[in-house]
Design a protein around this motif. Sequence first.
Motif, PDB file in Angstrom:
ATOM      1  N   LYS A  44       0.826  -1.219   0.000  1.00 16.42           N
ATOM      2  CA  LYS A  44       0.000   0.000   0.000  1.00 16.42           C
ATOM      3  C   LYS A  44       0.854   1.260   0.000  1.00 16.42           C
ATOM      4  CE  LYS A  44      -4.200  -1.483  -0.023  1.00 16.42           C
ATOM      5  NZ  LYS A  44      -5.074  -1.223  -1.152  1.00 16.42           N
ATOM      6  N   GLN A  47       1.951   1.672  -3.513  1.00 13.66           N
ATOM      7  CA  GLN A  47       0.818   2.054  -4.352  1.00 13.66           C
ATOM      8  C   GLN A  47       0.473   3.528  -4.182  1.00 13.66           C
ATOM      9  OE1 GLN A  47      -2.741  -0.159  -3.548  1.00 13.66           O
ATOM     10  NE2 GLN A  47      -3.949   0.970  -5.036  1.00 13.66           N
ATOM     11  N   TYR A  48       0.347   3.982  -2.948  1.00 19.36           N
ATOM     12  CA  TYR A  48      -0.043   5.368  -2.714  1.00 19.36           C
ATOM     13  C   TYR A  48       1.081   6.340  -3.061  1.00 19.36           C
ATOM     14  CZ  TYR A  48      -4.169   3.458  -0.478  1.00 19.36           C
ATOM     15  OH  TYR A  48      -5.338   2.787  -0.232  1.00 19.36           O
ATOM     16  N   SER A  49       2.329   5.925  -2.888  1.00 17.89           N
ATOM     17  CA  SER A  49       3.450   6.781  -3.290  1.00 17.89           C
ATOM     18  C   SER A  49       3.495   6.945  -4.800  1.00 17.89           C
ATOM     19  CB  SER A  49       4.774   6.188  -2.803  1.00 17.89           C
ATOM     20  OG  SER A  49       4.781   6.087  -1.417  1.00 17.89           O
ATOM     21  N   LEU A  51       0.956   6.608  -6.830  1.00 17.35           N
ATOM     22  CA  LEU A  51      -0.217   7.401  -7.194  1.00 17.35           C
ATOM     23  C   LEU A  51       0.011   8.883  -6.910  1.00 17.35           C
ATOM     24  CD1 LEU A  51      -3.129   7.330  -8.227  1.00 17.35           C
ATOM     25  CD2 LEU A  51      -3.857   7.018  -5.872  1.00 17.35           C
ATOM     26  N   ALA A  52       0.589   9.200  -5.766  1.00 20.38           N
ATOM     27  CA  ALA A  52       0.843  10.602  -5.421  1.00 20.38           C
ATOM     28  C   ALA A  52       1.831  11.239  -6.392  1.00 20.38           C
ATOM     29  CB  ALA A  52       1.369  10.708  -3.997  1.00 20.38           C
ATOM     30  N   LEU A  80      -5.324   6.741 -11.971  1.00 22.10           N
ATOM     31  CA  LEU A  80      -5.837   5.998 -10.822  1.00 22.10           C
ATOM     32  C   LEU A  80      -6.158   4.557 -11.213  1.00 22.10           C
ATOM     33  CD1 LEU A  80      -6.767   6.019  -7.875  1.00 22.10           C
ATOM     34  CD2 LEU A  80      -8.982   6.832  -8.670  1.00 22.10           C
ATOM     35  N   ASN A  84      -4.104   1.276  -9.786  1.00 21.95           N
ATOM     36  CA  ASN A  84      -4.888   0.238  -9.117  1.00 21.95           C
ATOM     37  C   ASN A  84      -4.768  -1.100  -9.840  1.00 21.95           C
ATOM     38  OD1 ASN A  84      -5.744   1.868  -7.064  1.00 21.95           O
ATOM     39  ND2 ASN A  84      -7.684   2.390  -8.030  1.00 21.95           N
TER      40      ASN A  84
END
Length: 100
Positions: A44, A47-49, A51-52, A80, A84
Amino acid sequence: MLVNLIMMMAVDIGFEFLFEKLNQTAHEPFEKLQARTRYLKHKKVWQYSTLALAVFAIVLLCNFFLVNIYIVMTLLGLVLALVNTFFESTIYDQRRNTLR
């Protein structure tokens, strides 16, 4: 603002559906990336890094070139959906995991 958010989510769901159907074909275009991300220790966080970073880059580039907000929201929905899909956390993957 609410219209833009709804538009981004609709684009995200549409592209996730498209990528899910592409992944079910014989070619499996995302399988190599998914195999690499499947066993990450802090999935996670990665993933979020990712995405950011991607959202930050898109917003900066679109502001630099003065792109229309609807095109920006479409690009953000696409990014996004891609992130994902790479990390196997689309809406369809989450539903499949809850049914098991």
